[in-house]
Design a protein around this motif. Structure first.
Motif, PDB file in Angstrom:
ATOM      1  N   MET A 133      10.381 -60.535  -2.599  1.00 29.14           N
ATOM      2  CA  MET A 133      10.725 -60.504  -4.014  1.00 29.14           C
ATOM      3  C   MET A 133      10.075 -59.358  -4.770  1.00 29.14           C
ATOM      4  O   MET A 133      10.372 -59.113  -5.936  1.00 29.14           O
ATOM      5  CB  MET A 133      10.333 -61.831  -4.680  1.00 29.14           C
ATOM      6  CG  MET A 133      11.090 -63.044  -4.141  1.00 29.14           C
ATOM      7  SD  MET A 133      12.871 -62.941  -4.423  1.00 29.14           S
ATOM      8  CE  MET A 133      13.459 -62.461  -2.780  1.00 29.14           C
ATOM      9  N   ARG A 134       9.140 -58.642  -4.108  1.00 26.82           N
ATOM     10  CA  ARG A 134       8.429 -57.530  -4.738  1.00 26.82           C
ATOM     11  C   ARG A 134       7.844 -57.934  -6.085  1.00 26.82           C
ATOM     12  O   ARG A 134       8.011 -57.249  -7.096  1.00 26.82           O
ATOM     13  CB  ARG A 134       9.366 -56.327  -4.912  1.00 26.82           C
ATOM     14  CG  ARG A 134       9.869 -55.708  -3.620  1.00 26.82           C
ATOM     15  CD  ARG A 134       8.744 -55.012  -2.871  1.00 26.82           C
ATOM     16  NE  ARG A 134       9.217 -54.318  -1.688  1.00 26.82           N
ATOM     17  CZ  ARG A 134       9.240 -52.979  -1.555  1.00 26.82           C
ATOM     18  NH1 ARG A 134       8.796 -52.223  -2.521  1.00 26.82           N
ATOM     19  NH2 ARG A 134       9.663 -52.432  -0.447  1.00 26.82           N
ATOM     20  N   GLY A 135       7.155 -59.080  -6.089  1.00 28.71           N
ATOM     21  CA  GLY A 135       6.554 -59.543  -7.322  1.00 28.71           C
ATOM     22  C   GLY A 135       5.374 -60.450  -7.066  1.00 28.71           C
ATOM     23  O   GLY A 135       5.118 -60.881  -5.934  1.00 28.71           O
ATOM     24  N   THR A 136       4.622 -60.726  -8.125  1.00 27.58           N
ATOM     25  CA  THR A 136       3.515 -61.667  -8.030  1.00 27.58           C
ATOM     26  C   THR A 136       4.055 -63.085  -7.922  1.00 27.58           C
ATOM     27  O   THR A 136       5.233 -63.349  -8.195  1.00 27.58           O
ATOM     28  CB  THR A 136       2.613 -61.575  -9.265  1.00 27.58           C
ATOM     29  OG1 THR A 136       3.355 -62.053 -10.406  1.00 27.58           O
ATOM     30  CG2 THR A 136       2.143 -60.151  -9.518  1.00 27.58           C
ATOM     31  N   ALA A 139       8.791 -67.661 -12.143  1.00 30.76           N
ATOM     32  CA  ALA A 139       9.253 -67.670 -13.536  1.00 30.76           C
ATOM     33  C   ALA A 139      10.771 -67.549 -13.653  1.00 30.76           C
ATOM     34  O   ALA A 139      11.319 -67.747 -14.733  1.00 30.76           O
ATOM     35  CB  ALA A 139       8.593 -66.533 -14.310  1.00 30.76           C
ATOM     36  N   VAL A 140      11.452 -67.224 -12.548  1.00 25.75           N
ATOM     37  CA  VAL A 140      12.902 -67.029 -12.614  1.00 25.75           C
ATOM     38  C   VAL A 140      13.611 -68.200 -11.939  1.00 25.75           C
ATOM     39  O   VAL A 140      13.040 -68.886 -11.081  1.00 25.75           O
ATOM     40  CB  VAL A 140      13.311 -65.707 -11.944  1.00 25.75           C
ATOM     41  CG1 VAL A 140      12.624 -64.528 -12.629  1.00 25.75           C
ATOM     42  CG2 VAL A 140      12.981 -65.712 -10.458  1.00 25.75           C
ATOM     43  N   GLU A 162      11.739 -72.312  -5.450  1.00 26.21           N
ATOM     44  CA  GLU A 162      12.250 -72.904  -4.208  1.00 26.21           C
ATOM     45  C   GLU A 162      11.945 -72.048  -2.981  1.00 26.21           C
ATOM     46  O   GLU A 162      12.015 -72.526  -1.851  1.00 26.21           O
ATOM     47  CB  GLU A 162      13.763 -73.100  -4.322  1.00 26.21           C
ATOM     48  CG  GLU A 162      14.174 -74.035  -5.454  1.00 26.21           C
ATOM     49  CD  GLU A 162      15.678 -74.020  -5.692  1.00 26.21           C
ATOM     50  OE1 GLU A 162      16.399 -73.421  -4.865  1.00 26.21           O
ATOM     51  OE2 GLU A 162      16.121 -74.601  -6.696  1.00 26.21           O
ATOM     52  N   LEU A 163      11.623 -70.777  -3.204  1.00 27.54           N
ATOM     53  CA  LEU A 163      11.432 -69.876  -2.075  1.00 27.54           C
ATOM     54  C   LEU A 163      10.175 -70.191  -1.279  1.00 27.54           C
ATOM     55  O   LEU A 163      10.212 -70.269  -0.046  1.00 27.54           O
ATOM     56  CB  LEU A 163      11.383 -68.428  -2.564  1.00 27.54           C
ATOM     57  CG  LEU A 163      11.190 -67.360  -1.486  1.00 27.54           C
ATOM     58  CD1 LEU A 163      12.326 -67.404  -0.471  1.00 27.54           C
ATOM     59  CD2 LEU A 163      11.087 -65.970  -2.116  1.00 27.54           C
ATOM     60  N   GLY A 164       9.045 -70.378  -1.961  1.00 23.50           N
ATOM     61  CA  GLY A 164       7.792 -70.642  -1.261  1.00 23.50           C
ATOM     62  C   GLY A 164       7.866 -71.842  -0.332  1.00 23.50           C
ATOM     63  O   GLY A 164       7.512 -71.734   0.853  1.00 23.50           O
ATOM     64  N   ILE A 198      -0.594 -72.525  -4.042  1.00 25.82           N
ATOM     65  CA  ILE A 198      -0.800 -71.094  -4.271  1.00 25.82           C
ATOM     66  C   ILE A 198       0.524 -70.374  -4.486  1.00 25.82           C
ATOM     67  O   ILE A 198       0.667 -69.568  -5.412  1.00 25.82           O
ATOM     68  CB  ILE A 198      -1.572 -70.481  -3.085  1.00 25.82           C
ATOM     69  CG1 ILE A 198      -3.021 -70.993  -3.093  1.00 25.82           C
ATOM     70  CG2 ILE A 198      -1.541 -68.952  -3.139  1.00 25.82           C
ATOM     71  CD1 ILE A 198      -3.819 -70.613  -1.870  1.00 25.82           C
ATOM     72  N   VAL A 199       1.531 -70.661  -3.652  1.00 28.64           N
ATOM     73  CA  VAL A 199       2.775 -69.876  -3.724  1.00 28.64           C
ATOM     74  C   VAL A 199       3.746 -70.382  -4.787  1.00 28.64           C
ATOM     75  O   VAL A 199       4.772 -69.739  -5.033  1.00 28.64           O
ATOM     76  CB  VAL A 199       3.482 -69.821  -2.351  1.00 28.64           C
ATOM     77  CG1 VAL A 199       2.595 -69.144  -1.326  1.00 28.64           C
ATOM     78  CG2 VAL A 199       3.916 -71.194  -1.879  1.00 28.64           C
ATOM     79  N   THR A 200       3.434 -71.506  -5.427  1.00 28.73           N
ATOM     80  CA  THR A 200       4.316 -72.005  -6.493  1.00 28.73           C
ATOM     81  C   THR A 200       3.608 -72.068  -7.843  1.00 28.73           C
ATOM     82  O   THR A 200       4.143 -72.635  -8.791  1.00 28.73           O
ATOM     83  CB  THR A 200       4.860 -73.406  -6.143  1.00 28.73           C
ATOM     84  OG1 THR A 200       3.771 -74.330  -6.009  1.00 28.73           O
ATOM     85  CG2 THR A 200       5.683 -73.383  -4.860  1.00 28.73           C
TER      86      THR A 200
END
Length: 310
Positions: free
Chosen positions: A199-202, A208-209, A214-216, A245-247
């Motif tokens: 996702m090239r993001g934090t 936030a989108v 759901e990805l993590g 951590i990932v959500t």
């Protein structure tokens, strides 16, 4: 105990620095460029309330001549094979090698080079990075090491290592099965790296989108399935910690792999991701998201390699 720390970067420099600061016999094996920085500035630790420095004892590979009691191996996987050749003179019949790399392929490589006898399992959990000046910056409170024999047996040398690390103020775990601990760290780091890298993001930006949260869990499901099929199921508390951590909403966290990716530097794609998806295939575990992350990182790696050759 005579200790050789291989690499004085964000991980090896932090834990090796703590050992040296406690008065233990520590030497850092470094490349000439890193040696120049450390001689000019010292080994400096900052962040999270820490602010200290020391003048480290340094050695380069051509000057290694005698065995050490403990070798803490803290290098990127891309530097592993050169590091194994460099440390060969430091590995004697009573030397213990504790690798602090993520993944598992390095264990096979070290066993093949030195025999399984000297090689222990190891896991480092610390959130540090190098500043532009070459100082080690601590970014979060987490900082501990896990050490153990590959076969899980208790041993005097592991207890001796645990005692030396604890004397330096380092939190040390000696689990019943260090290989399981290594698998679980692998699950965490590939989940974290795949989510932020794809996702090239934090973490906060991703969650936030719509659909981001759901990805993590989906990536974690895949990595956990591979670990379970290999005989190392991830306990629910550990899974919940990774999910947390990932959500996390608003979290600025990213792994070092992401920082390398954004900076256009090489990543440990084959060691961390290529090896994991290969094991997944051998175990007949489907990993479509991890496959996608691996492909993404491989394209980046080829671009970096091509740029360096141009």
């Amino acid at each position: 105990m005579k200790i050789l720390v291989v690499g004085a970067g964000a991980t090896g420099g932090y834990f090796g620095g703590l050992l040296a600061r406690s008065g233990q016999d520590v030497t850092f094996l470094v490349r000439p460029r890193r040696a120049a920085v450390l001689r000019a500035r010292g080994l400096r630790i900052t962040g999270r309330g820490e602010e200290w420095s020391l003048e480290p004892r340094l050695v380069t590979a051509d000057a290694l001549t005698t065995p050490y009691d403990l070798v803490l191996l803290s290098v990127k996987s891309t530097a592993l094979h050169q590091a194994m050749e460099d440390i060969a003179p430091a590995v004697g019949p009573d030397t213990a090698i504790v690798p602090l790399l993520n993944g598992l392929a390095h264990i096979d490589a070290l066993n093949a080079r030195f025999g399984a006898g000297p090689v222990l399992g190891g896991v480092a959990k610390v959130v540090t990075t190098l500043s532009d000046e070459g100082d080690i910056v601590r970014l979060a409170p987490l900082a501990h090491l896990t050490v153990g024999e590959q076969d899980g047996s208790p041993s005097p040398r592991v207890e001796k290592i645990r005692s030396a690390l604890a004397e330096a103020g380092i939190d040390v775990l000696v689990p019943e099965d260090v290989m399981t601990s290594m698998w679980h760290k692998w699950v965490f780091i590939t989940t974290f790296g795949a989510v932020t890298g794809l996702m090239r993001g934090t973490v906060g930006e991703i969650n936030a989108v719509p659909g981001g949260a759901e990805l993590g869990p989906a990536v974690l499901d895949e990595a956990s399935a591979v670990s379970a099929a290999a005989g190392h199921p991830v306990p629910e508390p550990e899974r919940a910690a990774t999910l947390g951590i990932v959500t996390a909403t608003g979290s600025p966290m990213v792994p070092s792999l992401y920082r390398d990716l954004i900076a256009g530097r090489p990543t440990e794609v084959e060691h961390l991701f290529g090896d994991l998806v290969a094991r997944a295939r051998a175990l007949a575990v489907p990993t479509p998201l991890l496959d996608l992350a691996t492909l993404h990182l491989r394209v980046h790696q080829e671009r970096v390699t091509a740029g360096r050759q141009a």
